[in-house]
Design a protein around this motif. Sequence first.
Motif: not given
Length: 500
Positions: A12-13, A15-17, A19-20
């Motif tokens: 998840e971390a 994926e978040d990075a 996306v950013e």
Amino acid sequence: MSFENLHKVNAEALEDAVVEICSSLEVDAAKLDELTAYFIECMEKGLNNTSVGEEKTVDKGLPMIPTYVTSLPNGTERGVLLAADLGGTHFRVCSVTLNGDGTFDMQQLKSKIPEEYLNDKDVTSEELFSYLGRRTRAFVRKHHPELLKSTGENIKPLKMGFTFSYPIDQTSLSSGTLIRWTKSFKIEDTVGKDVVRLYQEQLDIQGLSMINVVALTNDTVGTFLSHCYTSGARPSSAGEISEPVIGCIFGTGTNGCYMEDIENIKKLPDELRTRLLHEGKTQMCINIEWGSFDNELKHLSATKYDIDIDQKFSPNPGYHLFEKRISGMYLGELLRNILVDLHARGLILGQYRNYDQLPHRLKTPFQLCSEVLSRIEIDDSTNLRETELSFLQSLRLPTTFEERKAIQNLVRSITRRSAYLAAVPIAAILIKTNALNKRYHGEVEIGFDGYVIEYYPGFRSMLRHALALSPIGTEGERKIHLRLAKDGSGVGAALCALVA
Ligand code: GLC
């Protein structure tokens, strides 16, 4: 925490990075509007600016280099001419036969420029041009041995056009001094010198003084002229007459040219402008050097990766910042910088405990080439197996499925930004020249060359999509015919030599 939960948190971390990062690479319609308006402003400033050398100084606008090409071929030109073409990765020597019906025959010798000329700091200008001279002799030996046998009065001079794809302060059709190297070259002592003279001197040393380098041209101009020559004889498929308006390159570097009204080119000396107008010449081709757009970053956005690539890894920090977001030389480097950063943040490639342990190739600037990205872009294999193999092969780097998903998203965002930004100069030129409204239907042709636009999957359709989002809108986008002018710089240089 259980292993599964830990894995989930990490995924998840990551994926978040990702996306950013991907959202920082987005170019939306508002940004396209803003950049297009600023591009037009910079074109106008550049046309008024008398000094071409220092394009970095604020408010000087784009380089907008006059090329002294004042008319376009129509396909009826005839002749046998030589052409030489120094690009970012290859040097080509060709002999071109223009058949007068929009077709041509070409023989060529293409050589990959040896690494030492690109990377060895001690290489001199003389050594580089001596290499060009030697390759030209090798071409002549193979394809025109009769030239080497001719002596004294038998010698029949042959005209040559020289495509030199770097910013030049062009002083006439056949001379110009290097402003600065772009792409990979760094040989300092070429800057400020007349590149035609440097090349002609080496041809003479090689016993090739029967070759006269009579025209100097940029690859965009060559592409434009070659496109005009080949399309001149052919009506468009819809029976519509469409006008060639832009020549452009999306390859190792990126750039474009177009015809500008001579009365708008205020940087030309008054006396020359008056003379040309008096001779009935109303337009001149301008080499925009658009790679240099917004070097001050007034409107272009910059991620930390863009800044690092420019400052730490590129051969020309502070210059050609637009090119560094678009061209093939930089796409893979952008991905490499992002991956190294994600690793430093503990989000990928956990098997390597620190930077030093990463595979050597991932640590080497410019090692990840855009061809690898093009395979990842369209990888729809199970578990992204194709991406896995590409990374193993090119970087010796094993990856997990999560990492590969992240990599594919990053690749797609990097290229989408490149293609969207590529729409800016095209929309700007069409608006500035009013080309879409000139005829009843206003259909226009754009001649292009370069491996990114020719081969990168989806690049052209993303570019079209961005053109439709840009201020020219879907109406304008529909009027554009994008046409490949393959190897155009060789034919274009020959066409230039013909009129010289
Ligand atoms: C770089 C050069 C430019 C050339 C372009 C495409 O931007 O500065 O002269 O046209 O690459 O090859």
